[in-house]
Scaffold this active site. Structure first.
Site, PDB file in Angstrom:
ATOM      1  N   SER A  62     -26.835  -6.777 -29.762  1.00 45.68           N
ATOM      2  CA  SER A  62     -25.578  -6.729 -28.998  1.00 45.68           C
ATOM      3  C   SER A  62     -25.221  -8.109 -28.471  1.00 45.68           C
ATOM      4  O   SER A  62     -24.935  -8.295 -27.274  1.00 45.68           O
ATOM      5  CB  SER A  62     -25.685  -5.723 -27.843  1.00 45.68           C
ATOM      6  N   GLY A 116     -16.474  -2.320 -23.748  1.00 46.70           N
ATOM      7  CA  GLY A 116     -17.664  -3.138 -23.890  1.00 46.70           C
ATOM      8  C   GLY A 116     -18.153  -3.233 -25.329  1.00 46.70           C
ATOM      9  O   GLY A 116     -17.373  -3.255 -26.287  1.00 46.70           O
ATOM     10  N   SER A 117     -19.474  -3.253 -25.489  1.00 46.16           N
ATOM     11  CA  SER A 117     -20.075  -3.520 -26.803  1.00 46.16           C
ATOM     12  C   SER A 117     -19.824  -2.431 -27.838  1.00 46.16           C
ATOM     13  O   SER A 117     -20.120  -2.634 -29.024  1.00 46.16           O
ATOM     14  CB  SER A 117     -21.590  -3.715 -26.639  1.00 46.16           C
ATOM     15  N   THR A 118     -19.291  -1.278 -27.435  1.00 49.18           N
ATOM     16  CA  THR A 118     -19.045  -0.208 -28.407  1.00 49.18           C
ATOM     17  C   THR A 118     -17.970  -0.592 -29.431  1.00 49.18           C
ATOM     18  O   THR A 118     -17.855   0.078 -30.465  1.00 49.18           O
ATOM     19  CB  THR A 118     -18.633   1.095 -27.704  1.00 49.18           C
TER      20      THR A 118
END
Length: 577
Positions: free
Chosen positions: A346, A290-292
């Site tokens: 994000s 994901g957004s990491t």
């Protein structure tokens, strides 16, 4: 002697000569066996009475980086029996069963089934005191073997890292399996005399001394392991999560300082062990990050030279249509965002537009260089590599999903390794599970230092700026990080499971000179909230605070109490993801 009247006197002389030769040969053979080549008879006798009994080797000690024991070997007694001899002592069976703590009827039935066997285990792994009680009964046919059994002082806290051994003291999981040859040692031999019934007559000598296994010092810090284990367990209880993982790395040396998973198990008592508890999820479970991974997409943009931190992207109205596929932002973004704002908010739309401009190949290259979807080189049993897709021609949809963390799969240890490279000014250091006697390890520059430092500052704003992930803050330290929330893919079919998420947070500290990188993964929280900034960020903040103190790392954010309180009040109004 004269033979009168014999027709053939020479025949008699030939017979006498042959008899003399035979007597001489026999006499010589007797002299040869008894005087000259006496080893033959000795060997034949020894073959019928001399036996070599193995002497168990003491398995090597496993410790943490500070010498605290994680796995030790303790002497135990194993009792075995000659089934044929026990048949002659049936009247002693009840007393033997009572001493062994077994039900007499079932014990007698077992001995009946083994009546024709000369070897059978009665019980294994007794303490020497318990074994002595049974041997004092002097039941014919009952004998003892000295063995060693593994004991794990930290129990469930280090279970997934250290692993365990089987009943024969061979490594079966974790470090015990990975370093089995190093830890196992070499058995010795003891020469004994036994009669034809196999009973010990005399202990002659030790012909080969047992060679103990070598000690192994892990990179794990037991203090940090306990801290991470406690906070992760509390988070799973609070949010009703299914599972979780937490990894702590030293960005300078590549050492794994802590690695914990939930659920876990007690390696000292595995009677009710379930296979799911044995999973070292930090190395085995793969997931979409994901957004990491957005910081690495931003790194690729800066590295391309086409983008600067102050450049902006129009993300209005928070959606982007690509054919039948719609990209959406969680936050309702209006207007334009610079690169730091894209990370703070994000924004999937913002990072997708950047990816369309620089091309998926640039992002793929950075992700590959920092270790996503790549072998970590730890050699841990069962470790998964994950998957970093590489298309010959990148469609727009795949380009966008790669940029914001979908379509690829990684492990928690890989994600932590990637963030450690970012924290180490773009230099990737090989990971190790054993203690490294060095302050700085040689690495490879995978991201330009100027780019890495710029992204570090951006990630600091993700945590500290108004609207940032304030729950990840650490008192007296500047920290950097990025939250992520990823939907869980459906097993066995395409698509995603309804209302099933992984909450993630990855970051490092202190910003002035990053030393510690950490990743928190919480699987399927069920209390309603599931965003990484709400679920995983608080765990990161608590564990990072304890880690920095225990590692004696100097604070870099000693603000006056009033000013600190003002910052907390301001950032507390932000939206987290």
């Amino acid at each position: 002697m004269k033979l009168e009247g014999a027709l053939y006197p020479w025949r008699f002389r030939v017979v006498l000569a042959l008899l003399a030769v035979m007597v001489g040969a026999i006499a010589w053979r007797i002299i040869d066996l008894q005087v000259v080549d006496h080893d033959f008879l000795k060997g034949q006798g020894d073959a019928r009475s001399v036996r070599h009994v193995p002497i168990p080797a003491h398995r090597g000690l496993i410790t943490d980086r500070n010498g605290e024991p994680l796995a030790v070997s303790t002497p135990v007694t194993t009792l075995w029996a000659n089934g044929k001899e026990l048949q002659a002592a049936r009247d002693r069976w009840p007393a033997l069963a009572a001493a062994l703590g077994q039900e007499p009827k079932a014990f007698a039935q077992r001995l009946e089934q083994s009546a024709g066997r000369e070897f059978m285990y009665l019980v294994r792994g007794l303490t020497p005191e318990q074994g002595e009680v049974v041997l004092d009964l002097k039941v014919p046919g009952v004998y003892a073997i000295e063995e060693f059994r593994r004991f794990y002082p930290a129990g469930e806290v280090t279970a997934h890292v250290v692993g365990f051994t089987d009943i024969d003291d061979r490594g079966r999981e974790g470090v015990e399996l990975a370093f089995d040859e190093w830890l196992a040692g070499v058995q010795g031999k003891r020469q004994v005399l036994k009669d034809r019934r196999g009973r010990l007559i005399k202990d002659v000598q030790v012909t080969q001394n047992a060679k103990a296994g070598k000690a192994l010092a892990l990179s794990i810090d037991l203090r940090l392991q306990y801290l991470a284990h406690r906070e992760l367990r509390n988070a799973l209880t609070e949010f009703g999560a299914k599972a979780g993982s937490l990894v702590i790395l030293d960005v300078k040396t590549g050492e794994v300082l802590a690695m914990v998973n939930q659920p876990t198990y007690n390696p000292n008592n595995r009677r009710n062990l379930q296979p799911a508890m044995m999973r070292n999820r930090a190395m085995i479970d793969v997931f979409e990050p994901g957004s990491t991974v957005k910081p690495f997409s931003i790194s690729a943009a800066l590295q391309s030279g086409r983008w600067k931190p102050t450049d902006t992207v129009d993300v209005y109205p928070g959606t982007l249509q690509i054919g039948k596929y719609t990209i959406r932002d969680v936050s309702k973004n209006e207007g334009v965002l610079d690169l730091t704002g894209i990370l703070i908010k994000s924004s999937n739309v913002g990072v997708s537009k950047i990816a369309f401009d620089i091309g998926a190949e640039s992002i793929y290259s950075v992700m590959q260089q920092v270790g996503l979807g790549q072998d970590t080189g730890l050699g841990f049993p069962g470790e998964r590599v994950g998957n970093l897709p590489n298309h010959r021609v990148w469609p727009k949809a795949e380009t966008a999903t790669l940029a914001y963390g979908y379509g690829l799969s990684v492990t928690a240890i890989q994600l932590a390794h990637a963030y450690s490279a970012l924290a180490n000014n773009g230099r990737s250091v090989p990971l190790t599970l054993t203690r490294a006697d060095r302050s700085v390890a040689e690495g490879v520059q995978v991201i330009p230092e100027s780019v890495a430092r710029t992204v570090q500052g951006m990630l600091q704003q993700v945590v500290e700026a108004p609207g940032g992930v304030f729950r990840a803050k650490v008192p007296a330290y500047h920290v950097a990080g990025k939250s992520g929330t990823a939907r869980k893919a459906t097993v066995g079919s395409k698509g995603y499971t309804q209302n099933a998420y992984r909450s993630l947070f990855a970051g490092f500290a202190p910003i002035s000179d990053p030393r510690i990188a950490m990743v928190v993964v919480i699987d399927e929280p069920s209390t309603g909230a599931y965003y990484g900034g709400l679920i995983s960020a608080p765990v990161f903040g608590k564990v990072m605070a304890g880690t920095l103190r225990l590692m004696n790392i100097a604070p870099d954010n000693l603000l006056p109490p009033v000013e600190q309180a003002t910052v907390a009040t301001t950032t507390g109004q932000g939206v987290t993801r």
